[in-house]
Design a protein around this motif. Structure first.
Motif, mmCIF file in Angstrom:
data_model
loop_
_atom_site.group_PDB
_atom_site.id
_atom_site.type_symbol
_atom_site.label_atom_id
_atom_site.label_comp_id
_atom_site.label_asym_id
_atom_site.label_seq_id
_atom_site.Cartn_x
_atom_site.Cartn_y
_atom_site.Cartn_z
ATOM 1 N N ALA A 37 0.837 -1.206 0.000
ATOM 2 C CA ALA A 37 0.000 0.000 0.000
ATOM 3 C C ALA A 37 0.872 1.258 0.000
ATOM 4 C CB ALA A 37 -0.929 -0.002 1.215
ATOM 5 N N LEU A 38 1.936 1.248 0.800
ATOM 6 C CA LEU A 38 2.789 2.442 0.896
ATOM 7 C C LEU A 38 3.624 2.651 -0.368
ATOM 8 C CD1 LEU A 38 3.961 2.135 4.605
ATOM 9 C CD2 LEU A 38 2.146 3.580 3.670
ATOM 10 N N ALA A 39 3.950 1.537 -1.050
ATOM 11 C CA ALA A 39 4.744 1.635 -2.279
ATOM 12 C C ALA A 39 4.010 2.450 -3.337
ATOM 13 C CB ALA A 39 5.063 0.240 -2.816
ATOM 14 N N ALA A 40 2.687 2.474 -3.254
ATOM 15 C CA ALA A 40 1.900 3.256 -4.215
ATOM 16 C C ALA A 40 1.934 4.745 -3.877
ATOM 17 C CB ALA A 40 0.463 2.745 -4.231
ATOM 18 N N ARG A 41 2.702 5.091 -2.813
ATOM 19 C CA ARG A 41 2.844 6.490 -2.365
ATOM 20 C C ARG A 41 1.488 7.167 -2.184
ATOM 21 N NH1 ARG A 41 7.978 7.786 -5.329
ATOM 22 N NH2 ARG A 41 9.194 5.974 -4.766
ATOM 23 N N PRO A 42 0.643 6.582 -1.330
ATOM 24 C CA PRO A 42 -0.695 7.167 -1.175
ATOM 25 C C PRO A 42 -0.651 8.472 -0.396
ATOM 26 C CG PRO A 42 -0.351 5.451 0.455
ATOM 27 C CD PRO A 42 0.873 5.453 -0.414
ATOM 28 N N ALA A 43 -1.598 9.336 -0.719
ATOM 29 C CA ALA A 43 -1.779 10.543 0.081
ATOM 30 C C ALA A 43 -2.613 10.197 1.305
ATOM 31 C CB ALA A 43 -2.492 11.602 -0.746
ATOM 32 N N VAL A 44 -3.421 9.147 1.141
ATOM 33 C CA VAL A 44 -4.342 8.747 2.208
ATOM 34 C C VAL A 44 -4.315 7.227 2.326
ATOM 35 C CG1 VAL A 44 -6.759 8.712 2.930
ATOM 36 C CG2 VAL A 44 -5.876 10.704 1.688
ATOM 37 N N LEU A 45 -4.277 6.740 3.565
ATOM 38 C CA LEU A 45 -4.342 5.292 3.791
ATOM 39 C C LEU A 45 -5.597 4.980 4.591
ATOM 40 C CD1 LEU A 45 -2.487 2.707 3.397
ATOM 41 C CD2 LEU A 45 -1.960 2.971 5.815
ATOM 42 N N ILE A 46 -6.332 3.958 4.143
ATOM 43 C CA ILE A 46 -7.460 3.476 4.924
ATOM 44 C C ILE A 46 -7.063 2.123 5.489
ATOM 45 C CG2 ILE A 46 -9.909 2.871 4.864
ATOM 46 C CD1 ILE A 46 -10.224 5.107 3.099
ATOM 47 N N ALA A 47 -7.055 2.005 6.787
ATOM 48 C CA ALA A 47 -6.670 0.749 7.443
ATOM 49 C C ALA A 47 -7.921 0.176 8.098
ATOM 50 C CB ALA A 47 -5.587 1.034 8.483
ATOM 51 N N ASP A 48 -8.407 -0.950 7.567
ATOM 52 C CA ASP A 48 -9.673 -1.504 8.049
ATOM 53 C C ASP A 48 -9.405 -2.728 8.925
ATOM 54 O OD1 ASP A 48 -12.231 -2.342 8.511
ATOM 55 O OD2 ASP A 48 -12.799 -2.562 6.419
ATOM 56 N N GLU A 49 -9.452 -2.536 10.219
ATOM 57 C CA GLU A 49 -9.267 -3.637 11.187
ATOM 58 C C GLU A 49 -7.990 -4.422 10.867
ATOM 59 O OE1 GLU A 49 -11.022 -4.163 13.822
ATOM 60 O OE2 GLU A 49 -13.057 -3.407 13.492
ATOM 61 N N ILE A 50 -6.897 -3.715 10.603
ATOM 62 C CA ILE A 50 -5.736 -4.422 10.040
ATOM 63 C C ILE A 50 -5.042 -5.355 11.021
ATOM 64 C CG2 ILE A 50 -5.265 -2.679 8.277
ATOM 65 C CD1 ILE A 50 -2.775 -1.959 9.885
ATOM 66 N N THR A 51 -5.347 -5.220 12.306
ATOM 67 C CA THR A 51 -4.682 -6.145 13.233
ATOM 68 C C THR A 51 -5.639 -7.184 13.813
ATOM 69 O OG1 THR A 51 -5.000 -4.625 15.062
ATOM 70 C CG2 THR A 51 -2.882 -4.520 13.926
ATOM 71 N N SER A 52 -6.927 -7.084 13.473
ATOM 72 C CA SER A 52 -7.861 -7.952 14.206
ATOM 73 C C SER A 52 -7.742 -9.428 13.830
ATOM 74 C CB SER A 52 -9.298 -7.452 14.073
ATOM 75 O OG SER A 52 -9.612 -7.334 12.736
ATOM 76 N N ALA A 53 -7.155 -9.738 12.654
ATOM 77 C CA ALA A 53 -6.995 -11.158 12.314
ATOM 78 C C ALA A 53 -5.645 -11.697 12.793
ATOM 79 C CB ALA A 53 -7.120 -11.337 10.805
ATOM 80 N N LEU A 54 -4.864 -10.833 13.460
ATOM 81 C CA LEU A 54 -3.509 -11.248 13.854
ATOM 82 C C LEU A 54 -3.478 -11.742 15.293
ATOM 83 C CD1 LEU A 54 -1.431 -8.276 12.382
ATOM 84 C CD2 LEU A 54 -1.975 -10.474 11.321
ATOM 85 N N ASP A 55 -2.498 -12.575 15.538
ATOM 86 C CA ASP A 55 -2.226 -13.021 16.888
ATOM 87 C C ASP A 55 -1.978 -11.808 17.798
ATOM 88 O OD1 ASP A 55 -1.382 -15.963 17.546
ATOM 89 O OD2 ASP A 55 -0.388 -14.571 18.940
ATOM 90 N N VAL A 56 -2.524 -11.861 19.006
ATOM 91 C CA VAL A 56 -2.368 -10.714 19.923
ATOM 92 C C VAL A 56 -0.890 -10.326 20.074
ATOM 93 C CG1 VAL A 56 -2.758 -9.905 22.278
ATOM 94 C CG2 VAL A 56 -4.449 -11.359 21.168
#
Ligand SMILES: Nc1ncnc2c1ncn2[C@@H]1O[C@H](COP(=O)(O)OP(=O)(O)OP(=O)(O)O)[C@@H](O)[C@H]1O
Length: 262
Positions: A162-181
């Motif tokens: 996502a960052l490689a696309a050099r975004p002006a805006v990032l939308i992060a949708d529950e990006i850690t909820s599927a990960l191990d605590v």
């Protein structure tokens, strides 16, 4: 640096209105946490911003101009909850990141100069290595397929892409909820550091109010497709004005107690 401004966004699935006339401003270089109960319309709003939900009406402005009308790559990137679905299993992780690079960055070409193939390849490899390093992945792993990585590592690669696309805006949708605590904290710390270093505006969608407090400058609250409250993080979480916000906050200690009791 760019702001994200949503004006009158309405999304309908058939006759059902999932997002109803939402206005929201994410000022440049800042983070807005988007919270709300299950089914309140948070993900739909995030998807509408990148054109993945059927927007009935409304405008998405990035740095004051219509995001959809810009030529070339989208100025807005979305990172999803599920790191297993967000990377193409048939591509190496290096190729996934390379695919997202803007053409000039991937080739070191300018409109006036066409670079030889070998030069293009090595410029591209260097950029891929830079983004993998940025998210804490050893660039030597660029040749691996996503299934050779853990969930946390895949989410880091999804972030690098996502960052490689050099975004002006990032939308992060529950990006850690599927990960191990145990790896959630590391990914959140990374996200916070990168947001501060690179200065993109971010809409951070989460159920977790503690995480939202940690990352966000302002908090927006959704209920039944409506944006019911929005303000500085401290004010919204310490002195909530809307019953939905009060209810969300009151659920936190209840949950903590329920976990202790179980
Ligand atoms: N593709 C779809 N078709 C029909 N209805 C949908 C679709 N996607 C979402 N919805 C409905 O729209 C409403 C909002 O869903 P959305 O996923 O945006 O909520 P959310 O706040 O992100 O919920 P959660 O926190 O549980 O992910 C829900 O009632 C959901 O069932």
């Amino acid at each position: 640096m760019s702001s994200l401004e949503l004006r009158g966004i309405t999304v309908r699935y058939g006759r059902f209105t999932a997002v109803d006339n939402v206005d929201l401003l994410v000022p440049e270089g800042t983070v807005t946490g988007l919270v709300g109960g299950s089914g309140s319309g948070k993900s739909t709003l995030g998807k509408a911003v990148v054109g993945l939900a059927p927007m009935q009406s409304g405008r998405v402005l990035v740095a004051g101009s219509d995001a959809g009308r810009r030529r070339g790559r989208s100025p807005v990137q979305l990172v999803f909850q599920n790191p297993y679905a967000s990377l193409d299993p048939r591509m190496t992780i290096g190729a996934s990141v390379a695919e997202a690079l803007p053409r000039e960055a991937a080739s070191c070409e300018t409109p006036a100069r066409k670079a030889p193939a070998r030069e293009r390849r090595s410029a591209c490899d260097a950029e891929v290595a830079r983004y993998l390093e940025l998210v804490g992945i050893d660039p030597a792993r660029a040749v691996l397929a996503p299934d050779a990585l853990s969930g946390g590592q895949r989410q880091r690669v999804a972030l690098a892409r996502a960052l490689a696309a050099r975004p002006a805006v990032l939308i992060a949708d529950e990006i850690t909820s599927a990960l191990d605590v145990s790896v959630q904290g590391a990914v959140l710390n990374l996200l916070r550091r990168l947001q501060r270093e690179l200065g993109f505006a971010m809409l951070f969608i989460s159920h977790n109010l503690a995480v939202v407090r940690y990352l966000s400058d302002q908090v927006a609250v959704m209920d039944g497709g409506h944006l019911v409250e929005c303000g500085p993080t401290e004010r919204v979480l310490e002195r909530p004005e809307h019953p939905t916000t009060r209810n969300l906050i009151s659920c936190v200690p209840t949950l903590a107690l329920a976990e202790e009791a179980s």
